[in-house]
Enzyme design. Structure first.
Site, PDB file in Angstrom:
ATOM      1  N   GLU B  68      40.755  39.010  54.239  1.00 37.24           N
ATOM      2  CA  GLU B  68      39.400  39.312  53.780  1.00 37.24           C
ATOM      3  C   GLU B  68      38.442  38.179  54.203  1.00 37.24           C
ATOM      4  O   GLU B  68      37.324  38.437  54.650  1.00 37.24           O
ATOM      5  CB  GLU B  68      39.464  39.419  52.257  1.00 37.24           C
ATOM      6  CG  GLU B  68      38.233  39.906  51.578  1.00 37.24           C
ATOM      7  CD  GLU B  68      38.345  39.635  50.083  1.00 37.24           C
ATOM      8  OE1 GLU B  68      39.461  39.747  49.506  1.00 37.24           O
ATOM      9  OE2 GLU B  68      37.310  39.279  49.486  1.00 37.24           O
ATOM     10  N   ASP B  72      35.517  39.104  56.729  1.00 34.92           N
ATOM     11  CA  ASP B  72      34.150  38.855  56.279  1.00 34.92           C
ATOM     12  C   ASP B  72      33.373  38.121  57.366  1.00 34.92           C
ATOM     13  O   ASP B  72      32.218  38.452  57.661  1.00 34.92           O
ATOM     14  CB  ASP B  72      34.207  38.035  54.986  1.00 34.92           C
ATOM     15  CG  ASP B  72      32.858  37.481  54.574  1.00 34.92           C
ATOM     16  OD1 ASP B  72      32.075  38.246  53.992  1.00 34.92           O
ATOM     17  OD2 ASP B  72      32.584  36.299  54.852  1.00 34.92           O
ATOM     18  N   ASN B 139      36.689  44.798  49.514  1.00 35.52           N
ATOM     19  CA  ASN B 139      37.516  43.692  50.003  1.00 35.52           C
ATOM     20  C   ASN B 139      38.546  44.187  51.018  1.00 35.52           C
ATOM     21  O   ASN B 139      38.813  43.518  52.018  1.00 35.52           O
ATOM     22  CB  ASN B 139      38.246  43.007  48.845  1.00 35.52           C
ATOM     23  CG  ASN B 139      37.280  42.311  47.905  1.00 35.52           C
ATOM     24  OD1 ASN B 139      36.097  42.162  48.224  1.00 35.52           O
ATOM     25  ND2 ASN B 139      37.773  41.890  46.756  1.00 35.52           N
ATOM     26  N   GLU B 142      36.901  44.587  54.353  1.00 32.83           N
ATOM     27  CA  GLU B 142      36.782  43.304  55.063  1.00 32.83           C
ATOM     28  C   GLU B 142      38.136  42.909  55.652  1.00 32.83           C
ATOM     29  O   GLU B 142      38.229  42.464  56.801  1.00 32.83           O
ATOM     30  CB  GLU B 142      36.290  42.208  54.117  1.00 32.83           C
ATOM     31  CG  GLU B 142      34.823  42.359  53.745  1.00 32.83           C
ATOM     32  CD  GLU B 142      34.343  41.238  52.852  1.00 32.83           C
ATOM     33  OE1 GLU B 142      33.162  40.858  52.973  1.00 32.83           O
ATOM     34  OE2 GLU B 142      35.123  40.730  52.023  1.00 32.83           O
TER      35      GLU B 142
END
Lengths: 249, 249
Positions: B68, B72, B139, B142
């Site tokens: 994640e 991101d 999440n 990501e």
């Protein structure tokens, strides 16, 4: 005005411009390790907004601020991958904290000077010193990463960041040690004094879906200092650093 | 325990596992639009930390949290480039604000549901509902971007983000309109009331080289509401939103 034998001024102008351009292209090639394709992007990367502001606000997209936005994001991704691979057993918080220590203003300014970007940045000479004292060079470095990304693609930008910035100049081990330092230094000091340390943590949602944490160092249940950050670790770290300063340790 | 003719349980286990694996591989291919290479990465992307926590804290790197972190960053870079190209005359602050509206928790949760990730995420069933109510799916999205990046490279991750998330589901125009809304709504209201609006702005450096801005809406020089953010615009926007709520507009 022209004396016989003197070159036409326009030719002189172009010759100077071409000469400068060749020198600039060469300078970029030396810094990034490959020949730039679209040189305009690199000119833009080194044009501080103070130069453009003289020309009015509509010209602000001709400064490096937009490239800085892009380069900051690309740099963040490259450093994220680097740390992800380097520390396969560390958690997200550790990686986030370590990355912020690599890409913070101070660190980027230092890196920019190490690769000589200060000689390439164009400022408004009138406010040069004031502007330079802040984060001009670090911002130009981010903008340069953005320029390489647009000019040569992600792989080239990644290679530049890894081989020209991180590997030669970033000592990850010592970064980790200083990260751990403030909190452990504070605990050691408190143990010597026979006192207890604890952190009061609160988190608040911020706009953009971000959480901001606030940590207060409690010395025998008395607040000493508060730190804030985008992770609990970051907040505690800053709080510990400030507590050490406040306590004169 | 085994009746004649019943397959050996171990074979059944493997067959089920292989069948599941084929189905999972197919599901991933449908979501990302290409055949995954290293399927383990995608399994990891959909493993919530609640599943792993049952196995003790040392196993936490086997949850999707690290992916994640990586995803991101990659998502941030792709969206940065997208907006950089789409809005060639807009400044950094505009791009930053718009990006945060695209990649914030709420938006990512919505996108994750739209591409059906909720059916792939593995949670601890015991605390499933509580965990799911928060940002589990966003999440996982990501983390999925991080998995594609590691498995197929930056270009593939970029293509996934642009063609499967941004272009089909993000209405940039309406995002811009809602961004402008709060501040202009507040000003219009004040004008009708014959009052003046002004913003008191302060900026504070935060750890990680980040500036945090605080904006207070002053209605006829009386503070009404305060907002914070990582850009002036973001802080003013949030302050205006809160002022409208506080004033009951």
């Amino acid at each position: 005005m022209l004396r016989p034998g003197q070159p036409l001024p326009l030719f002189g102008f172009f010759r100077r411009l071409l000469g400068q351009d060749r020198a600039f292209r060469q300078a970029i090639a030396t810094v990034i390790g490959r020949t730039p394709d679209n040189v305009r992007l690199y000119h833009l990367a080194f044009t501080h907004s103070s130069v453009v502001r003289q020309q009015g606000d509509t010209a602000r997209h001709q400064s490096n601020e937009r490239l800085e936005f892009l380069g900051d994001a690309v740099l963040g991704a490259v450093v994220a991958e680097y740390l992800f691979r380097k520390f396969p057993y560390e958690q997200e918080g550790f990686l986030t904290e370590l990355r912020s220590r690599i890409v913070n203003r101070e660190s980027l300014n230092g890196l920019a000077l190490k690769i000589g970007l200060d000689k390439l940045v164009q400022l408004d000479p009138a406010q040069g010193r004031a502007a330079r004292s802040r984060s001009v060079n670090g911002n130009a470095l981010e903008a340069l990463v953005g320029a390489i990304y647009l000019d040569q693609g992600y792989k080239a930008a990644r290679k530049f960041v890894l081989t020209r910035l991180i590997k030669p100049f970033i000592d990850v081990k010592s970064l980790i040690e200083t990260t751990a330092n403030f909190k452990s230094k504070l605990i050691e000091w408190a143990q010597r004094q026979g006192k207890t340390i604890r952190y009061d943590l609160t988190g608040q949602p911020r706009s953009g879906g971000v959480m901001e944490f606030s940590a207060t160092v409690m010395l025998d249940d008395e607040p000493v200092a508060t730190g804030m950050g985008l992770s609990k670790k970051q907040a505690e770290q800053l709080a510990a650093e400030r507590a050490l300063a406040a306590l004169g340790v």
